[in-house]
Each structure stands twice: as structure tokens, then as C-alpha cells.
Write a protein that holds these residues in place. Structure first.
Motif, PDB file in Angstrom:
ATOM      1  N   THR A   6       0.839  -1.207   0.000  1.00 18.53           N
ATOM      2  CA  THR A   6       0.000   0.000   0.000  1.00 18.53           C
ATOM      3  C   THR A   6       0.870   1.251   0.000  1.00 18.53           C
ATOM      4  O   THR A   6       0.626   2.212  -0.744  1.00 18.53           O
ATOM      5  CB  THR A   6      -0.934   0.005   1.220  1.00 18.53           C
ATOM      6  OG1 THR A   6      -1.756  -1.159   1.190  1.00 18.53           O
ATOM      7  CG2 THR A   6      -1.816   1.254   1.210  1.00 18.53           C
ATOM      8  N   GLY A   7       1.907   1.262   0.842  1.00 19.73           N
ATOM      9  CA  GLY A   7       2.805   2.416   0.891  1.00 19.73           C
ATOM     10  C   GLY A   7       3.533   2.626  -0.427  1.00 19.73           C
ATOM     11  O   GLY A   7       3.683   3.765  -0.892  1.00 19.73           O
ATOM     12  N   LEU A   8       3.971   1.531  -1.058  1.00 16.98           N
ATOM     13  CA  LEU A   8       4.629   1.641  -2.360  1.00 16.98           C
ATOM     14  C   LEU A   8       3.702   2.249  -3.406  1.00 16.98           C
ATOM     15  O   LEU A   8       4.093   3.128  -4.177  1.00 16.98           O
ATOM     16  CB  LEU A   8       5.091   0.259  -2.813  1.00 16.98           C
ATOM     17  CG  LEU A   8       6.389  -0.274  -2.199  1.00 16.98           C
ATOM     18  CD1 LEU A   8       6.574  -1.750  -2.550  1.00 16.98           C
ATOM     19  CD2 LEU A   8       7.572   0.533  -2.692  1.00 16.98           C
ATOM     20  N   MET A   9       2.452   1.782  -3.420  1.00 17.66           N
ATOM     21  CA  MET A   9       1.490   2.287  -4.406  1.00 17.66           C
ATOM     22  C   MET A   9       1.160   3.755  -4.165  1.00 17.66           C
ATOM     23  O   MET A   9       1.113   4.551  -5.104  1.00 17.66           O
ATOM     24  CB  MET A   9       0.229   1.432  -4.378  1.00 17.66           C
ATOM     25  CG  MET A   9       0.437  -0.012  -4.831  1.00 17.66           C
ATOM     26  SD  MET A   9      -1.053  -1.031  -4.685  1.00 17.66           S
ATOM     27  CE  MET A   9      -2.145  -0.182  -5.844  1.00 17.66           C
ATOM     28  N   ALA A  66       4.121   5.856  -5.191  1.00 17.08           N
ATOM     29  CA  ALA A  66       4.251   5.939  -6.647  1.00 17.08           C
ATOM     30  C   ALA A  66       3.192   6.857  -7.243  1.00 17.08           C
ATOM     31  O   ALA A  66       3.493   7.707  -8.098  1.00 17.08           O
ATOM     32  CB  ALA A  66       4.139   4.542  -7.255  1.00 17.08           C
ATOM     33  N   VAL A  67       1.946   6.686  -6.800  1.00 18.03           N
ATOM     34  CA  VAL A  67       0.863   7.537  -7.322  1.00 18.03           C
ATOM     35  C   VAL A  67       1.097   9.003  -6.970  1.00 18.03           C
ATOM     36  O   VAL A  67       0.938   9.899  -7.806  1.00 18.03           O
ATOM     37  CB  VAL A  67      -0.503   7.061  -6.769  1.00 18.03           C
ATOM     38  CG1 VAL A  67      -1.605   8.074  -7.120  1.00 18.03           C
ATOM     39  CG2 VAL A  67      -0.859   5.691  -7.329  1.00 18.03           C
ATOM     40  N   PRO A 116       1.742  19.227  -6.248  1.00 23.92           N
ATOM     41  CA  PRO A 116       1.482  18.058  -5.411  1.00 23.92           C
ATOM     42  C   PRO A 116       0.393  18.317  -4.385  1.00 23.92           C
ATOM     43  O   PRO A 116       0.326  19.395  -3.786  1.00 23.92           O
ATOM     44  CB  PRO A 116       2.836  17.807  -4.739  1.00 23.92           C
ATOM     45  CG  PRO A 116       3.572  19.099  -4.828  1.00 23.92           C
ATOM     46  CD  PRO A 116       3.109  19.749  -6.098  1.00 23.92           C
ATOM     47  N   ALA A 117      -0.471  17.295  -4.193  1.00 22.78           N
ATOM     48  CA  ALA A 117      -1.592  17.420  -3.263  1.00 22.78           C
ATOM     49  C   ALA A 117      -1.114  17.345  -1.815  1.00 22.78           C
ATOM     50  O   ALA A 117      -1.804  17.794  -0.905  1.00 22.78           O
ATOM     51  CB  ALA A 117      -2.617  16.314  -3.531  1.00 22.78           C
ATOM     52  N   VAL A 118       0.053  16.775  -1.585  1.00 22.78           N
ATOM     53  CA  VAL A 118       0.596  16.659  -0.233  1.00 22.78           C
ATOM     54  C   VAL A 118       2.000  17.249  -0.216  1.00 22.78           C
ATOM     55  O   VAL A 118       2.567  17.587  -1.252  1.00 22.78           O
ATOM     56  CB  VAL A 118       0.619  15.190   0.243  1.00 22.78           C
ATOM     57  CG1 VAL A 118      -0.794  14.623   0.336  1.00 22.78           C
ATOM     58  CG2 VAL A 118       1.449  14.338  -0.700  1.00 22.78           C
ATOM     59  N   VAL A 127       7.693  16.191   1.117  1.00 24.00           N
ATOM     60  CA  VAL A 127       8.396  15.285   2.023  1.00 24.00           C
ATOM     61  C   VAL A 127       7.576  14.029   2.289  1.00 24.00           C
ATOM     62  O   VAL A 127       8.119  12.942   2.513  1.00 24.00           O
ATOM     63  CB  VAL A 127       8.717  16.000   3.354  1.00 24.00           C
ATOM     64  CG1 VAL A 127       9.420  15.053   4.317  1.00 24.00           C
ATOM     65  CG2 VAL A 127       9.559  17.239   3.108  1.00 24.00           C
ATOM     66  N   THR A 128       6.254  14.147   2.239  1.00 20.83           N
ATOM     67  CA  THR A 128       5.379  13.031   2.587  1.00 20.83           C
ATOM     68  C   THR A 128       5.485  11.881   1.581  1.00 20.83           C
ATOM     69  O   THR A 128       5.515  10.716   1.957  1.00 20.83           O
ATOM     70  CB  THR A 128       3.919  13.514   2.654  1.00 20.83           C
ATOM     71  OG1 THR A 128       3.821  14.582   3.589  1.00 20.83           O
ATOM     72  CG2 THR A 128       2.993  12.376   3.072  1.00 20.83           C
ATOM     73  N   VAL A 129       5.535  12.236   0.290  1.00 24.65           N
ATOM     74  CA  VAL A 129       5.542  11.205  -0.753  1.00 24.65           C
ATOM     75  C   VAL A 129       6.743  10.267  -0.620  1.00 24.65           C
ATOM     76  O   VAL A 129       6.571   9.039  -0.537  1.00 24.65           O
ATOM     77  CB  VAL A 129       5.502  11.851  -2.154  1.00 24.65           C
ATOM     78  CG1 VAL A 129       5.701  10.778  -3.230  1.00 24.65           C
ATOM     79  CG2 VAL A 129       4.176  12.554  -2.368  1.00 24.65           C
TER      80      VAL A 129
END
Length: 336
Positions: free
Chosen positions: A271-274, A277-278, A289-291, A294-296
Motif C-alpha cells: 500500500t505504501g509503495l502504491m 508511486a501515485v 502536489p496534493a501533499v 516530504v510526505t511522498v
């Protein structure tokens, strides 16, 4: 018979004219019965099978106590049904005949029949439930294999290890195999994949049932044969099959029987990988970026760590289910 075990050999063949006859003619004396299947070939494979089987049945008799004397049993599919279907039909015939161990030797001549006793040894000696060859363990055994084919085998073997849980395997796509009668009776053979994904599919079922696999190094023989795999259909179907088998195995091994942390690690890690990546792709495409930037990478990095932890735990849980057999003798050494 080999070490007090009756031996059957399944020979799947599709467009192997000029090759399958030699495979049948060179079956070693330890074999009690051969089941050869022509999967609706469009060349002279069936005629060659008929000629070779007639010669062999006239000179060799079966030691199977079923009242039949034929050494070679032949069958031709009316339509192309896949290598896996040929093997499954052969397994069914061998079970009905009560053979103790059943091997598979392809009709393309790449599997040296002189190596058969080494494939059989782990099963008849009780060290493994299923044995399979590997062409990738020793550097010299890959001579004659194209770089592209070698690369494809390595990648597909890794993905199959992840899917099946047999992390100790080096060459999962090798179809030179042997299996005991007891294991065949426990596996849902008819449910297995009919085509080239059969080798990947049976590994998952073996793992779910907790069976041990031995991998036996052997040299491959490469000549003028051509692969019958259509990669445009093989890759998508096998990719989906591996994904389905992975989910099926994780459910059966780590949820249904006993809960194990590997489930949580795989789930959160993937889940974290997906999400990482998204989020990264979205940020690159939109430049907004929506976030937080650093979060991504943090989410993606956390996913990678948990995914790797899941693999480590998975390897530990399955380490006892595989082992590597001894290297094959040097060409100038005599077989014991």
C-alpha cells in the motif's frame, strides 16, 4: 524400475518433428512406462511419435502390473490445449496405473534423459516431495542459452519465488521434474493452469500444502528447436496468474491457518509503495502536489522497508521447503 520405485515419464510435445522421436528412443532402462502427448501439432510430430512408439513397444515391455504390455502410451489432443494440460493428462494416467514416481521430459530434446536418475533421486530417497532441474546454478550449464532467454528466466524466477514462496529456487521455469504418487493424490491437479503457466501454478499449490522441493543442477541441450511460447499472451496471463497465486498463498498460509505478521507487512508495504508511486507521478504531471513533497518519499520509503521485511519473514517461514541437490558430475566422470 529405479530403487524399488516404478517410474513413469510424461512427454508433452507440440511441433517437435525431428526431436521427439530421439527423446523417446533414448529413455533409460529405469523407466517403466512413457506417456507421450501430441498437443495437436501442425507438423509431422504425431507421425514421428507413432513410428517411435511402435519400435519401442516391439522391443521393450512395460513393468507396470496393470495387464498392459505397452511401454509407450500415446495420445493426441484434437485441439491445442497447452503443455500443462498434457502434463496433467499424463499425471492422471500414471496415477491410474499406480506408478510410484512420475517425471516430465519435454519432447524438444532439451532435457537429457541420462540426467533422469538425478532428478528422481531426491524423491525416491524421500528427501523431497517434488524435484526439478535447474540450468542456472552452474555457469557452464547456461552455455547455448541466449542472453535474452537467460534474463527472462531470472526475472520470471524471482517473480515466481515471490508468488509461490519457494525462495530457494533458482530456475522456476525448468520443466524437468519428478513428483511422488502420494503428492499427486493430494494436489488439486485438475484445477492447475493448462498452458505454460502450469509450472508456476503447481509451485504455489505445493507450497500451500507444505511440500518440500529439491532443485537439481543439470546441463541443458540447445539445438535447432524453437520456442512455442507466444509472449504477447504469455506475459500478461502469467503476470495475472502470479499475482493471483501470491494472494492465494498469503491467504492460505498466513491467514486461514494461523495469522502471521508477514500479512500485515506485505499489505502495508505494498500500500505504501502504491501511494508513494501515485503521489510521485501525480506531482510530476501536475507540478502541484496534493501533499507535502516530504510526505511522498516518506510514505514510499516506509512501504519499501515493510515490503522488504515481509520478504525476509516470508523467506524464514519457507526456508525448510527447498534445498539444492549436488552439482551434476563432470562430463568425463562415470555415473555411479
Amino acid at each position: 524400475m529405479y530403487k524399488q520405485h516404478t517410474v513413469g515419464v510424461v512427454v508433452p510435445a507440440y511441433n517437435e518433428e525431428g526431436l521427439v522421436g530421439d527423446v523417446l528412443e533414448t529413455m533409460p532402462a529405469i523407466v517403466d512406462r512413457v506417456y507421450v502427448f501430441d498437443d495437436c501439432s501442425s507438423d509431422g510430430t504425431w507421425a514421428e511419435i507413432q513410428r517411435a512408439s511402435a519400435r519401442l513397444n516391439a522391443s521393450r515391455s512395460s513393468h507396470v502390473g496393470d495387464g498392459r504390455e505397452e511401454f509407450v502410451i500415446t495420445e493426441r489432443h484434437e485441439e491445442n490445449r497447452g503443455r500443462g494440460r498434457c502434463v496433467k493428462d499424463g499425471y492422471r494416467r500414471a496415477l491410474a496405473d499406480g506408478l510410484d514416481v512420475v517425471a516430465v521430459v519435454d519432447g524438444d530434446g532439451q532435457m537429457d534423459p541420462d540426467e533422469l536418475h538425478r532428478i528422481l533421486d531426491p524423491v525416491v530417497d524421500g528427501r523431497a516431495d517434488y524435484a526439478k532441474g535447474t540450468r542456472l546454478k552452474n555457469r557452464g550449464d547456461t552455455n547455448g542459452m541466449s542472453r535474452w532467454r537467460l534474463f527472462g528466466n531470472v526475472v520470471l524466477s524471482f517473480l515466481t519465488n515471490l508468488s509461490s514462496g519457494y525462495w530457494g529456487l533458482v530456475d522456476s521455469q525448468n520443466g524437468y521434474t519428478a513428483i511422488s504418487q502420494q503428492v499427486l493424490r493430494e494436489l488439486p491437479i485438475e484445477k492447475l493452469y493448462d498452458r505454460y503457466g502450469f509450472l508456476n501454478d503447481i509451485l504455489t499449490e505445493l507450497n500451500v500444502h507444505g511440500f518440500t522441493i529439491a532443485e537439481v543442477p543439470h546441463p541443458a541441450v540447445y539445438g535447432d528447436e524453437e520456442s512455442n511460447i507466444r509472449y504477447t499472451t504469455f506475459v500478461p496471463f502469467v503476470s495475472l496468474l502470479l499475482l493471483w497465486n501470491f494472494l492465494y498463498r498469503i491467504q492460505k498460509r498466513y491467514l486461514v491457518r494461523n495469522f502471521h505478521p508477514v500479512v500485515l507487512c506485505y499489505t502495508v508495504g505494498i500500500t505504501g509503495l502504491m501511494l508513494g508511486a501515485v503521489g510521485g507521478i501525480t506531482g510530476l504531471l501536475t507540478q502541484t502536489p496534493a501533499v507535502s513533497p516530504v510526505t511522498v518519499p516518506a510514505v514510499g520509503g516506509f512501504g519499501i522497508l515493510l515490503f522488504l521485511l515481509a520478504i525476509v519473514l516470508d523467506i524464514q517461514q519457507n526456508s525448510r521447503l527447498t534445498y539444492q541437490s549436488e552439482p551434476h558430475p563432470e562430463p568425463n566422470r562415470q555415473r555411479q
